[in-house]
Scaffold this motif. Structure first.
Motif, PDB file in Angstrom:
ATOM      1  N   VAL A  72       0.848  -1.202   0.000  1.00 60.86           N
ATOM      2  CA  VAL A  72       0.000   0.000   0.000  1.00 60.86           C
ATOM      3  C   VAL A  72       0.883   1.253   0.000  1.00 60.86           C
ATOM      4  N   SER A  73       1.908   1.247   0.829  1.00 60.40           N
ATOM      5  CA  SER A  73       2.826   2.387   0.907  1.00 60.40           C
ATOM      6  C   SER A  73       3.477   2.669  -0.439  1.00 60.40           C
ATOM      7  N   GLN A  74       3.874   1.617  -1.147  1.00 60.39           N
ATOM      8  CA  GLN A  74       4.560   1.799  -2.427  1.00 60.39           C
ATOM      9  C   GLN A  74       3.685   2.498  -3.465  1.00 60.39           C
ATOM     10  N   PHE A  75       2.395   2.240  -3.445  1.00 61.62           N
ATOM     11  CA  PHE A  75       1.498   2.943  -4.366  1.00 61.62           C
ATOM     12  C   PHE A  75       1.493   4.447  -4.076  1.00 61.62           C
ATOM     13  N   PHE A  76       1.421   4.797  -2.810  1.00 61.10           N
ATOM     14  CA  PHE A  76       1.452   6.218  -2.445  1.00 61.10           C
ATOM     15  C   PHE A  76       2.800   6.850  -2.777  1.00 61.10           C
ATOM     16  N   TYR A  77       3.885   6.151  -2.469  1.00 62.50           N
ATOM     17  CA  TYR A  77       5.215   6.683  -2.794  1.00 62.50           C
ATOM     18  C   TYR A  77       5.385   6.846  -4.301  1.00 62.50           C
ATOM     19  N   GLY A  78       4.888   5.887  -5.052  1.00 63.84           N
ATOM     20  CA  GLY A  78       4.987   5.964  -6.513  1.00 63.84           C
ATOM     21  C   GLY A  78       4.280   7.191  -7.061  1.00 63.84           C
ATOM     22  N   ALA A  79       3.077   7.435  -6.575  1.00 63.47           N
ATOM     23  CA  ALA A  79       2.330   8.614  -7.022  1.00 63.47           C
ATOM     24  C   ALA A  79       3.056   9.896  -6.615  1.00 63.47           C
ATOM     25  N   SER A  80       3.637   9.888  -5.446  1.00 62.70           N
ATOM     26  CA  SER A  80       4.374  11.055  -4.967  1.00 62.70           C
ATOM     27  C   SER A  80       5.597  11.341  -5.836  1.00 62.70           C
ATOM     28  N   THR A  81       6.360  10.290  -6.159  1.00 58.10           N
ATOM     29  CA  THR A  81       7.566  10.510  -6.965  1.00 58.10           C
ATOM     30  C   THR A  81       7.230  10.937  -8.384  1.00 58.10           C
ATOM     31  N   ILE A  82       6.078  10.530  -8.886  1.00 58.60           N
ATOM     32  CA  ILE A  82       5.646  11.029 -10.203  1.00 58.60           C
ATOM     33  C   ILE A  82       5.367  12.527 -10.102  1.00 58.60           C
ATOM     34  N   ALA A  83       4.627  12.928  -9.087  1.00 58.79           N
ATOM     35  CA  ALA A  83       4.295  14.349  -8.920  1.00 58.79           C
ATOM     36  C   ALA A  83       5.557  15.198  -8.749  1.00 58.79           C
ATOM     37  N   LEU A  84       6.586  14.632  -8.091  1.00 56.93           N
ATOM     38  CA  LEU A  84       7.803  15.395  -7.792  1.00 56.93           C
ATOM     39  C   LEU A  84       8.938  15.137  -8.795  1.00 56.93           C
ATOM     40  N   LYS A  85       8.626  14.398  -9.830  1.00 56.72           N
ATOM     41  CA  LYS A  85       9.563  14.141 -10.928  1.00 56.72           C
ATOM     42  C   LYS A  85      10.843  13.420 -10.497  1.00 56.72           C
ATOM     43  N   GLY A  86      10.691  12.487  -9.583  1.00 57.84           N
ATOM     44  CA  GLY A  86      11.809  11.632  -9.179  1.00 57.84           C
ATOM     45  C   GLY A  86      11.598  10.256  -9.779  1.00 57.84           C
ATOM     46  N   TYR A  87      11.759  10.177 -11.098  1.00 54.05           N
ATOM     47  CA  TYR A  87      11.325   9.002 -11.846  1.00 54.05           C
ATOM     48  C   TYR A  87      12.093   7.721 -11.542  1.00 54.05           C
ATOM     49  N   SER A  88      13.353   7.815 -11.141  1.00 58.30           N
ATOM     50  CA  SER A  88      14.060   6.582 -10.758  1.00 58.30           C
ATOM     51  C   SER A  88      13.405   5.990  -9.510  1.00 58.30           C
ATOM     52  N   GLY A  89      12.873   6.858  -8.662  1.00 59.84           N
ATOM     53  CA  GLY A  89      12.131   6.398  -7.481  1.00 59.84           C
ATOM     54  C   GLY A  89      10.821   5.741  -7.859  1.00 59.84           C
ATOM     55  N   THR A  90      10.143   6.294  -8.873  1.00 57.47           N
ATOM     56  CA  THR A  90       8.883   5.708  -9.330  1.00 57.47           C
ATOM     57  C   THR A  90       9.113   4.287  -9.839  1.00 57.47           C
ATOM     58  N   ALA A  91      10.176   4.108 -10.600  1.00 55.12           N
ATOM     59  CA  ALA A  91      10.490   2.770 -11.119  1.00 55.12           C
ATOM     60  C   ALA A  91      10.723   1.797  -9.969  1.00 55.12           C
ATOM     61  N   GLN A  92      11.392   2.251  -8.930  1.00 56.10           N
ATOM     62  CA  GLN A  92      11.661   1.388  -7.777  1.00 56.10           C
ATOM     63  C   GLN A  92      10.384   1.046  -7.030  1.00 56.10           C
ATOM     64  N   ASN A  93       9.463   2.007  -6.954  1.00 54.56           N
ATOM     65  CA  ASN A  93       8.197   1.741  -6.275  1.00 54.56           C
ATOM     66  C   ASN A  93       7.399   0.664  -7.011  1.00 54.56           C
ATOM     67  N   ALA A  94       7.400   0.719  -8.335  1.00 57.34           N
ATOM     68  CA  ALA A  94       6.681  -0.288  -9.122  1.00 57.34           C
ATOM     69  C   ALA A  94       7.285  -1.680  -8.904  1.00 57.34           C
ATOM     70  N   VAL A  95       8.598  -1.772  -8.939  1.00 54.10           N
ATOM     71  CA  VAL A  95       9.261  -3.055  -8.718  1.00 54.10           C
ATOM     72  C   VAL A  95       9.052  -3.521  -7.274  1.00 54.10           C
ATOM     73  N   ALA A  96       9.043  -2.586  -6.331  1.00 49.37           N
ATOM     74  CA  ALA A  96       8.852  -2.939  -4.919  1.00 49.37           C
ATOM     75  C   ALA A  96       7.480  -3.559  -4.671  1.00 49.37           C
ATOM     76  N   VAL A  97       6.464  -3.079  -5.369  1.00 55.30           N
ATOM     77  CA  VAL A  97       5.131  -3.671  -5.219  1.00 55.30           C
ATOM     78  C   VAL A  97       5.181  -5.146  -5.623  1.00 55.30           C
TER      79      VAL A  97
END
Length: 183
Positions: free
Chosen positions: A37-62
């Motif tokens: 659940v946390s990873q979905f929120f973090y993923g959305a946050s990193t998209i909004a803040l343009k930290g795309y390497s973090g978004t990729a990690q959130n998707a893999v973490a799920v």
């Protein structure tokens, strides 16, 4: 830009709440479930803040946490997910050297999740290291709530880990395993 920072930080607040809950769970399955659940929120946050390497990690973490939660034991899957995190992180990294922080954090925690499936203390220690790396990354992308939340999560998880170690030591002393014996 200001709106994106606010939205990203609000989403991080949601992730913080669920991750704080995760750090206090007693079983591996519970920790992994809440962290999904946390990873979905973090993923959305990193998209909004343009930290795309973090978004990729959130998707893999799920995917990683789901496999671990379901106790899927496949070395091939483990390495595919670990390598996907590195490759996708490198592809989507838009922040140079600092953009590698979530990639390294995900690599470290993925290895821990797959190697320490039933080791609550080991998982908590790995989670603390993961959170410390994300503190730095969050500061870079102006995710101040994320930086604060990761700091709080690292501390609450460290307290939980210390308590678990202390409880185990107390149990060993009570059972006689922790006593030094004279020969």
């Amino acid at each position: 830009m200001q709106t994106a920072v606010i939205i990203g930080n609000i989403l991080s607040l949601c992730a913080m709440i669920s991750d704080s809950f995760s750090g206090t769970r007693k079983t591996h399955k519970e920790m992994m479930g809440v962290q999904i659940v946390s990873q979905f929120f973090y993923g959305a946050s990193t998209i909004a803040l343009k930290g795309y390497s973090g978004t990729a990690q959130n998707a893999v973490a799920v995917l990683r946490n789901y496999a671990a939660m379901k106790n899927i034991k496949s070395r091939a899957l483990e390495w595919v997910l670990i390598m996907a995190g590195v490759v996708l992180g490198a592809i989507f990294n838009n922040l140079g050297l600092l953009g590698w922080l979530p990639i390294v954090a995900n690599f470290e925690y993925s290895v821990a999740v797959f190697r320490m499936k039933d080791n609550e203390k080991g998982l908590k220690a790995a989670f603390i290291a993961n959170m410390v790396m994300y503190v730095a990354f969050n500061i870079v992308i102006k995710n101040y709530v994320g930086a604060l939340s990761c700091s709080v999560i690292a501390v609450t998880t460290a307290i939980s880990l210390t308590k678990a170690i202390s409880d185990r030591a107390d149990d060993d002393i009570i059972s006689g395993q922790g006593q030094q014996r004279d020969l």
